[in-house]
Design a protein around this motif. Structure first.
Motif, PDB file in Angstrom:
ATOM      1  N   GLU A  16       0.853  -1.189   0.000  1.00 60.78           N
ATOM      2  CA  GLU A  16       0.000   0.000   0.000  1.00 60.78           C
ATOM      3  C   GLU A  16       0.888   1.236   0.000  1.00 60.78           C
ATOM      4  OE1 GLU A  16      -2.449  -0.430   3.482  1.00 60.78           O
ATOM      5  OE2 GLU A  16      -0.720  -0.917   4.710  1.00 60.78           O
ATOM      6  N   ALA A  18       1.814   5.134   0.979  1.00 56.95           N
ATOM      7  CA  ALA A  18       1.625   6.043   2.116  1.00 56.95           C
ATOM      8  C   ALA A  18       2.478   7.278   1.878  1.00 56.95           C
ATOM      9  CB  ALA A  18       2.041   5.362   3.412  1.00 56.95           C
ATOM     10  N   CYS A  31       2.325   8.748   9.035  1.00 53.26           N
ATOM     11  CA  CYS A  31       2.025   8.648   7.600  1.00 53.26           C
ATOM     12  C   CYS A  31       0.530   8.799   7.356  1.00 53.26           C
ATOM     13  CB  CYS A  31       2.422   7.270   7.067  1.00 53.26           C
ATOM     14  SG  CYS A  31       4.088   6.757   7.365  1.00 53.26           S
ATOM     15  N   VAL A  33      -2.120   6.821   5.390  1.00 48.09           N
ATOM     16  CA  VAL A  33      -2.333   5.514   4.765  1.00 48.09           C
ATOM     17  C   VAL A  33      -3.826   5.380   4.504  1.00 48.09           C
ATOM     18  CG1 VAL A  33      -1.987   3.026   4.988  1.00 48.09           C
ATOM     19  CG2 VAL A  33      -0.457   4.598   6.202  1.00 48.09           C
ATOM     20  N   ASN A  34      -4.202   5.257   3.242  1.00 48.94           N
ATOM     21  CA  ASN A  34      -5.627   5.137   2.894  1.00 48.94           C
ATOM     22  C   ASN A  34      -6.452   6.268   3.518  1.00 48.94           C
ATOM     23  OD1 ASN A  34      -5.175   2.718   1.421  1.00 48.94           O
ATOM     24  ND2 ASN A  34      -5.204   1.578   3.348  1.00 48.94           N
ATOM     25  N   GLU A  38      -1.683   7.577  10.423  1.00 52.69           N
ATOM     26  CA  GLU A  38      -1.262   6.426  11.215  1.00 52.69           C
ATOM     27  C   GLU A  38       0.193   6.604  11.646  1.00 52.69           C
ATOM     28  OE1 GLU A  38      -2.935   3.773  12.166  1.00 52.69           O
ATOM     29  OE2 GLU A  38      -4.476   3.308  10.683  1.00 52.69           O
ATOM     30  N   THR A  89       6.288   9.833  -0.887  1.00 50.29           N
ATOM     31  CA  THR A  89       5.382   8.695  -0.992  1.00 50.29           C
ATOM     32  C   THR A  89       6.229   7.432  -0.962  1.00 50.29           C
ATOM     33  OG1 THR A  89       3.763   9.954  -2.259  1.00 50.29           O
ATOM     34  CG2 THR A  89       3.651   7.556  -2.443  1.00 50.29           C
TER      35      THR A  89
END
Length: 135
Positions: A16, A18, A31, A33-34, A38, A89
Protein backbone atom coordinates in the motif's frame (compact mmCIF):
# COMPACT_ATOMS: atom_id res chain seq x y z
CA UNK A 1 3.16 -11.33 -4.74
CA UNK A 2 3.03 -14.89 -3.50
CA UNK A 3 5.81 -16.28 -1.34
CA UNK A 4 6.26 -19.72 0.17
CA UNK A 5 6.86 -20.62 3.79
CA UNK A 6 9.58 -23.17 4.55
CA UNK A 7 6.73 -25.71 4.80
CA UNK A 8 5.55 -24.84 1.26
CA UNK A 9 2.46 -22.85 2.25
CA UNK A 10 1.83 -19.81 0.02
CA UNK A 11 1.17 -16.42 1.57
CA UNK A 12 0.73 -12.92 0.19
CA UNK A 13 2.62 -9.70 0.75
CA UNK A 14 0.21 -6.77 0.64
CA UNK A 15 1.47 -3.43 -0.64
CA UNK A 16 0.00 0.00 0.00
CA UNK A 17 1.14 3.52 -0.67
CA UNK A 18 1.63 6.04 2.12
CA UNK A 19 2.85 9.61 2.42
CA UNK A 20 5.30 10.39 5.22
CA UNK A 21 4.11 13.41 7.22
CA UNK A 22 6.69 13.35 10.02
CA UNK A 23 9.64 11.34 11.23
CA UNK A 24 9.48 10.52 14.94
CA UNK A 25 12.82 8.73 14.98
CA UNK A 26 14.82 6.42 12.73
CA UNK A 27 12.25 3.63 12.78
CA UNK A 28 8.91 5.34 13.54
CA UNK A 29 6.93 7.59 11.21
CA UNK A 30 3.61 9.41 10.98
CA UNK A 31 2.03 8.65 7.60
CA UNK A 32 -1.18 9.03 5.66
CA UNK A 33 -2.33 5.51 4.76
CA UNK A 34 -5.63 5.14 2.89
CA UNK A 35 -6.60 8.70 3.91
CA UNK A 36 -6.00 7.93 7.61
CA UNK A 37 -3.13 9.35 9.67
CA UNK A 38 -1.26 6.43 11.22
CA UNK A 39 1.94 5.90 13.18
CA UNK A 40 4.04 3.26 11.46
CA UNK A 41 6.84 1.25 13.08
CA UNK A 42 9.44 0.05 10.57
CA UNK A 43 9.95 -3.72 10.52
CA UNK A 44 13.33 -5.35 10.11
CA UNK A 45 15.44 -2.93 12.14
CA UNK A 46 15.75 -1.33 15.54
CA UNK A 47 17.53 2.00 15.20
CA UNK A 48 19.49 3.40 18.10
CA UNK A 49 17.39 5.70 20.25
CA UNK A 50 17.94 9.44 19.81
CA UNK A 51 16.97 10.18 23.43
CA UNK A 52 18.90 9.07 26.49
CA UNK A 53 16.68 6.26 27.77
CA UNK A 54 17.18 2.89 29.48
CA UNK A 55 16.62 1.28 26.05
CA UNK A 56 19.51 3.33 24.61
CA UNK A 57 21.81 2.13 27.39
CA UNK A 58 20.91 -1.49 26.57
CA UNK A 59 21.43 -0.88 22.84
CA UNK A 60 24.83 0.71 23.48
CA UNK A 61 25.93 -2.17 25.70
CA UNK A 62 24.89 -4.79 23.12
CA UNK A 63 26.74 -2.86 20.39
CA UNK A 64 29.78 -2.33 22.64
CA UNK A 65 29.49 1.44 22.11
CA UNK A 66 29.42 4.34 24.52
CA UNK A 67 25.96 5.72 25.22
CA UNK A 68 27.02 9.00 23.56
CA UNK A 69 28.07 7.26 20.32
CA UNK A 70 24.90 5.15 20.23
CA UNK A 71 22.73 8.23 20.86
CA UNK A 72 24.53 10.14 18.08
CA UNK A 73 23.77 7.28 15.67
CA UNK A 74 20.12 7.49 16.69
CA UNK A 75 20.08 11.24 16.02
CA UNK A 76 21.78 10.69 12.64
CA UNK A 77 19.17 8.06 11.71
CA UNK A 78 16.39 10.51 12.56
CA UNK A 79 18.00 13.31 10.53
CA UNK A 80 18.66 10.98 7.59
CA UNK A 81 15.04 9.80 7.51
CA UNK A 82 13.72 13.34 7.94
CA UNK A 83 15.70 14.66 4.98
CA UNK A 84 14.97 11.61 2.80
CA UNK A 85 11.34 10.90 3.55
CA UNK A 86 9.37 13.91 4.86
CA UNK A 87 6.61 14.47 2.30
CA UNK A 88 7.66 11.45 0.24
CA UNK A 89 5.38 8.69 -0.99
CA UNK A 90 6.57 5.26 0.06
CA UNK A 91 5.39 1.69 -0.26
CA UNK A 92 4.34 -0.12 2.90
CA UNK A 93 4.45 -3.92 2.91
CA UNK A 94 2.56 -6.22 5.26
CA UNK A 95 1.40 -9.81 5.42
CA UNK A 96 4.49 -11.51 6.77
CA UNK A 97 3.95 -14.70 8.75
CA UNK A 98 3.92 -14.22 12.49
CA UNK A 99 3.88 -10.40 12.31
CA UNK A 100 0.80 -8.79 13.87
CA UNK A 101 -0.97 -5.86 12.24
CA UNK A 102 -0.09 -3.54 15.15
CA UNK A 103 2.29 -3.46 18.09
CA UNK A 104 1.35 -2.90 21.76
CA UNK A 105 1.52 0.88 21.20
CA UNK A 106 -1.07 0.67 18.39
CA UNK A 107 1.46 1.42 15.63
CA UNK A 108 1.11 -0.26 12.24
CA UNK A 109 3.98 -2.72 11.68
CA UNK A 110 5.28 -2.48 8.13
CA UNK A 111 8.31 -2.74 5.92
CA UNK A 112 8.90 0.59 4.17
CA UNK A 113 10.27 0.72 0.64
CA UNK A 114 11.43 3.95 -1.00
CA UNK A 115 12.69 4.23 -4.57
CA UNK A 116 12.75 0.44 -4.88
CA UNK A 117 14.91 -0.16 -1.79
CA UNK A 118 14.14 -1.34 1.72
CA UNK A 119 14.46 1.51 4.22
CA UNK A 120 15.68 -0.95 6.86
CA UNK A 121 18.54 -1.99 4.56
CA UNK A 122 19.44 1.65 3.85
CA UNK A 123 19.61 2.36 7.58
CA UNK A 124 21.56 -0.82 8.33
CA UNK A 125 24.17 0.01 5.65
CA UNK A 126 24.71 3.41 7.30
CA UNK A 127 25.32 1.93 10.77
CA UNK A 128 22.07 3.15 12.33
CA UNK A 129 20.85 -0.31 13.44
CA UNK A 130 21.16 -1.39 17.02
CA UNK A 131 21.98 -5.08 17.53
CA UNK A 132 18.83 -7.12 17.97
CA UNK A 133 17.97 -7.89 21.56
CA UNK A 134 18.23 -11.47 22.76
CA UNK A 135 14.68 -12.41 23.78
Amino acid sequence: DYLMTPQGTPYTIHRERARILRVIDGDTFVCVVNDIVETVRLLGIDCFESARTPKLRKQAARAKLSVNVAQERGKQAELYCTSLLTGATVELRKGFLGVPERDHFGRLLREIWFEGESLAERLRKRGFAAPESQR
